[in-house]
Design an enzyme around this catalytic site. Structure first.
Site, PDB file in Angstrom:
ATOM      1  N   ASP A   1       0.850  -1.188   0.000  1.00 42.29           N
ATOM      2  CA  ASP A   1       0.000   0.000   0.000  1.00 42.29           C
ATOM      3  C   ASP A   1       0.890   1.244   0.000  1.00 42.29           C
ATOM      4  OD1 ASP A   1       0.826  -0.202   2.658  1.00 42.29           O
ATOM      5  OD2 ASP A   1      -1.118   0.380   3.482  1.00 42.29           O
TER       6      ASP A   1
ATOM      7  N   TYR B   1       3.011   4.683   0.734  1.00 33.91           N
ATOM      8  CA  TYR B   1       3.665   5.257   1.909  1.00 33.91           C
ATOM      9  C   TYR B   1       2.655   6.137   2.654  1.00 33.91           C
ATOM     10  CZ  TYR B   1       8.058   3.997  -0.496  1.00 33.91           C
ATOM     11  OH  TYR B   1       9.072   3.330  -1.120  1.00 33.91           O
TER      12      TYR B   1
ATOM     13  N   PHE C   1       6.653   2.090  -4.405  1.00 31.29           N
ATOM     14  CA  PHE C   1       8.049   2.270  -3.992  1.00 31.29           C
ATOM     15  C   PHE C   1       8.602   3.670  -4.283  1.00 31.29           C
ATOM     16  CE2 PHE C   1       7.869  -2.416  -4.532  1.00 31.29           C
ATOM     17  CZ  PHE C   1       8.214  -2.781  -3.234  1.00 31.29           C
TER      18      PHE C   1
ATOM     19  N   HIS D   1      11.203  -9.565  -0.128  1.00 31.30           N
ATOM     20  CA  HIS D   1      10.876  -8.133  -0.252  1.00 31.30           C
ATOM     21  C   HIS D   1      12.128  -7.298   0.034  1.00 31.30           C
ATOM     22  CE1 HIS D   1       8.855  -4.290   0.708  1.00 31.30           C
ATOM     23  NE2 HIS D   1       7.869  -4.756  -0.031  1.00 31.30           N
TER      24      HIS D   1
END
Length: 220
Positions: free
Chosen positions: A65, A67, A78, A187
């Protein structure tokens, strides 16, 4: 219902927009944005779609989701706005790119430059309440973005899907591996990057696949 989204996506997702879950999601999101601070700004919720039209998608990177800190999110997974400090996961992404390609760490964490080359920077959930990670999950965004991935898989050929972390990895079931390249690893979060993200060689493997299929490499 009418959704402000880039036309090539709007045509393909029109049926999705008319489903009851999406109408309930829209009502929820409007209420959330009306009651308090949410990210990204409302006009940028579909920024990934607007920056990378359907036929221009060559690579898909799936985030979770947005920031949830002020000034960071602008609708691309990202990515952060110019002048914003790099979040830890983005730091590790740039480290891996540097290790693979020798490219210097960039000055900006704004990944619009990737989106304009055909890298579709999709979050699983497209909005979030300020300072509350995953606060908009479970309200329909995941159903919508699953439909987006299925549509790309079915209607396009030769895409590269970069799936980092367990939640993204579960989306592999939505993708036809006979038509596309799926690359999975840990991740880039500092909690997991050393368990398989570092050294995954995904950025080089992605470009090799694109070039083998007559596409130019991404300038990471």
């Amino acid at each position: 219902m009418t959704v402000r989204i880039e036309e090539s996506w709007g045509v393909r997702l029109a049926e999705e927009f008319d489903k009851p879950y999406f109408q309930a999601l829209t009502q929820f999101v409007r209420q959330e944005y009306g009651q308090g601070q949410c990210f990204p700004p409302g006009r940028l919720i579909f920024n990934a779609f607007d920056q990378t039209p359907f036929e221009r998608v060559r690579v898909v990177i799936l985030g979770q989701d947005p920031y949830h800190g002020p000034g960071q999110a602008h609708g691309l997974c990202f990515s952060v706005n110019d002048g914003v400090a790099f979040p830890p996961s983005l730091v590790n992404i740039f480290k891996e790119i540097q290790a693979e390609t020798g490219a210097p760490i960039p000055q900006s964490g704004n990944l619009t430059r990737w989106a304009q080359q055909g890298v579709f920077l999709l979050n699983t959930c497209l909005s979030v309440r300020a300072h509350q990670a995953f606060s908009h999950s479970g309200h329909g965004w995941e159903t919508f973005t699953d439909a987006v991935i299925r549509t790309l898989s079915a209607e396009r050929e030769g895409l590269v899907f970069l799936l980092w972390g367990a939640p993204a990895g579960r989306k592999a079931a939505l993708i036809d591996a006979s038509r596309h390249l799926i690359l999975q690893s840990a991740h880039p979060s500092p909690l997991s990057a050393h368990r398989g993200f570092f050294g995954n060689n995904h950025f080089n493997l992605c470009n090799q696949y694109l070039q083998q299929h007559g596409q130019p490499a991404i300038i990471w």
